[in-house]
Design a protein around this motif. Structure first.
Motif, PDB file in Angstrom:
ATOM      1  N   SER A   1       6.405  -1.906   4.812  1.00  0.00           N
ATOM      2  CA  SER A   1       7.041  -2.346   3.567  1.00  0.00           C
ATOM      3  C   SER A   1       6.728  -3.809   3.266  1.00  0.00           C
TER       4      SER A   1
ATOM      5  N   ALA B   1       3.141  -4.002   2.064  1.00  0.00           N
ATOM      6  CA  ALA B   1       3.100  -3.521   0.675  1.00  0.00           C
ATOM      7  C   ALA B   1       3.594  -4.599  -0.283  1.00  0.00           C
TER       8      ALA B   1
ATOM      9  N   ILE C   1       0.162   0.482  -2.710  1.00  0.00           N
ATOM     10  CA  ILE C   1       1.054   1.646  -2.655  1.00  0.00           C
ATOM     11  C   ILE C   1       0.484   2.709  -1.706  1.00  0.00           C
ATOM     12  N   VAL C   2      -0.823   2.979  -1.814  1.00  0.00           N
ATOM     13  CA  VAL C   2      -1.443   3.999  -0.960  1.00  0.00           C
ATOM     14  C   VAL C   2      -1.395   3.566   0.505  1.00  0.00           C
TER      15      VAL C   2
ATOM     16  N   TRP D   1       0.736   1.563   1.909  1.00  0.00           N
ATOM     17  CA  TRP D   1       2.141   1.652   2.353  1.00  0.00           C
ATOM     18  C   TRP D   1       2.487   3.101   2.714  1.00  0.00           C
ATOM     19  N   ALA D   2       2.060   4.049   1.878  1.00  0.00           N
ATOM     20  CA  ALA D   2       2.376   5.461   2.132  1.00  0.00           C
ATOM     21  C   ALA D   2       1.754   5.935   3.447  1.00  0.00           C
ATOM     22  N   VAL D   3       0.518   5.519   3.714  1.00  0.00           N
ATOM     23  CA  VAL D   3      -0.154   5.956   4.941  1.00  0.00           C
ATOM     24  C   VAL D   3       0.430   5.254   6.167  1.00  0.00           C
TER      25      VAL D   3
ATOM     26  N   SER E   1       3.327   3.955   6.568  1.00  0.00           N
ATOM     27  CA  SER E   1       4.689   4.403   6.839  1.00  0.00           C
ATOM     28  C   SER E   1       4.691   5.711   7.629  1.00  0.00           C
ATOM     29  N   ARG E   2       3.694   6.526   7.389  1.00  0.00           N
ATOM     30  CA  ARG E   2       3.588   7.806   8.087  1.00  0.00           C
ATOM     31  C   ARG E   2       2.920   7.661   9.446  1.00  0.00           C
TER      32      ARG E   2
END
Length: 362
Positions: free
Chosen positions: A62, A65, A117-118, A120-122, A124-125
């Motif tokens: 986060s 990001a 954004i992309v 952050w999504a990866v 985070s996972r």
């Protein structure tokens, strides 16, 4: 590439009459089709470096990001400020809609926000060391998806229900009723940034860092392979879209340009490591260090009210002399900017050293 864009702008602005119908003018404009994709591609590579640097500092996904998206927002704000400056300089004859034109600086800012954004999504996972492959796969997949979605979003799937300033960021429609090829919407332009991001993450992998020469050799070969593959697809019997516009929206044209960028990236590495780049000062490298400033200023003296030559009114010889004047002046401006920056950094370093040596006085 800064110089390539400059010559394209100069000849486009100043050449007039029969000079605009010559083969020379055609080639000068074709040379200008690569700088924008290259700027976006390099923005993606640089973005990968920033993400990895922040990750090694221990920042959470986060926080990474927030940092990267904020930087993208700053670039976007600068783009809007640039559009305002252009409008005020052209006050009286520029239409108000120019304030909302989607230019290359706008889309660099938007691309950085989307890449943040992309990532952050990866992350985070996959927060641990397993993140590299998912990042490469996700960013390459997004680049391909943007390319594949471009033709319908320009034609059969056009979001006509959106206000034109918002739709323009999707397909460059502006206020002219149909997508304009001279603008820089998300589709297809951000695909180049995501392609550069994928290449950047591959380059930063431990295996590639330990085999740098092999990586860039494979990158160049892969770029050539991509070019031939795209040409083979284009020559084949497959027709995937209701409207096919090779030069503006075709995924095959995107693959060709992406392949060319990979070859250029590989060639620049070889030039810097084994070529004349090892022998000292390079004017183009100097301009590249201050590309945003040079771009901002030279536009005013080429297209703006302060144009050093009359627009669309001179021949090739006069325009070439004007190009030389712009090149030399922008080089001097770039050198002045880097020198001032170096002096400021040296001054700050000196003050820090003095404070450490004399803590009682600080």
């Amino acid at each position: 590439m800064t110089g390539c864009a400059g010559q394209t702008h100069c000849y486009d602005s100043w050449l007039g009459g029969s000079a605009r119908k010559t083969t020379f003018f055609m080639w000068s404009q074709l040379g200008g089709t690569l700088p924008a994709p290259l700027f976006l591609f390099l923005a993606g590579v640089s973005f990968a470096l920033v993400v990895e640097k922040l990750r090694h500092k221990g920042l959470a996904p986060s926080q990474i990001a927030r940092t990267t998206i904020r930087r993208g927002a700053e670039i976007f704000a600068l783009a809007l400020l640039f559009r305002l400056q252009e409008f005020l300089i052209a006050w009286g004859w520029a239409p108000w809609s120019d304030l909302l034109r989607v230019d290359v600086l706008n889309i660099i800012g938007v691309s950085m926000i989307l890449m943040g954004i992309v990532c952050w999504a990866v992350l985070s996972r996959f927060p641990d060391s397993r993140h590299r492959l998912p990042l490469i796969g996700a960013t390459a997949g997004v680049a391909l998806a943007i390319s594949l979605l471009t033709p319908p979003l320009w034609t059969t799937w056009r979001p006509r229900w959106l206000p034109w300033p918002i739709e323009s960021y999707i397909n460059g429609v502006h206020n002219l009723g149909k997508p304009q090829a001279w603008l820089f919407p998300v589709f297809p332009w951000t695909a180049f940034a995501f392609a550069g991001l994928a290449i950047g993450f591959i380059l930063l992998s431990e295996r590639m860092r330990n085999h740098e020469n092999q990586f860039f050799a494979l990158l160049g070969a892969g770029g050539l392979g991509l070019i031939f593959l795209a040409r083979w697809f284009e020559a084949g019997p497959w027709h995937w879209y209701a409207v096919d516009d090779f030069w503006h929206t075709s995924p095959n044209f995107f693959l060709i340009r992406a392949g060319i960028l990979m070859v250029i990236f590989s060639a620049v590495y070889a030039w810097c490591k084994w070529g004349l780049g090892q022998r000292g000062f390079s004017p183009l490298a100097q301009l590249g260090q201050t590309s945003l400033l040079v771009y901002w200023v030279h536009i005013e003296f080429v297209y703006g009210r302060f144009s050093i030559l009359p627009k669309r009114a001179v021949g090739i010889r006069t325009a070439s002399l004007g190009l030389l004047a712009i090149f030399v002046s922008m080089l001097l401006l770039s050198m002045m900017r880097t020198r001032l920056k170096f002096r400021r950094l040296a001054g700050a370093s000196g003050r820090d050293s003095h404070a450490m040596a004399h803590p009682a006085n600080s």
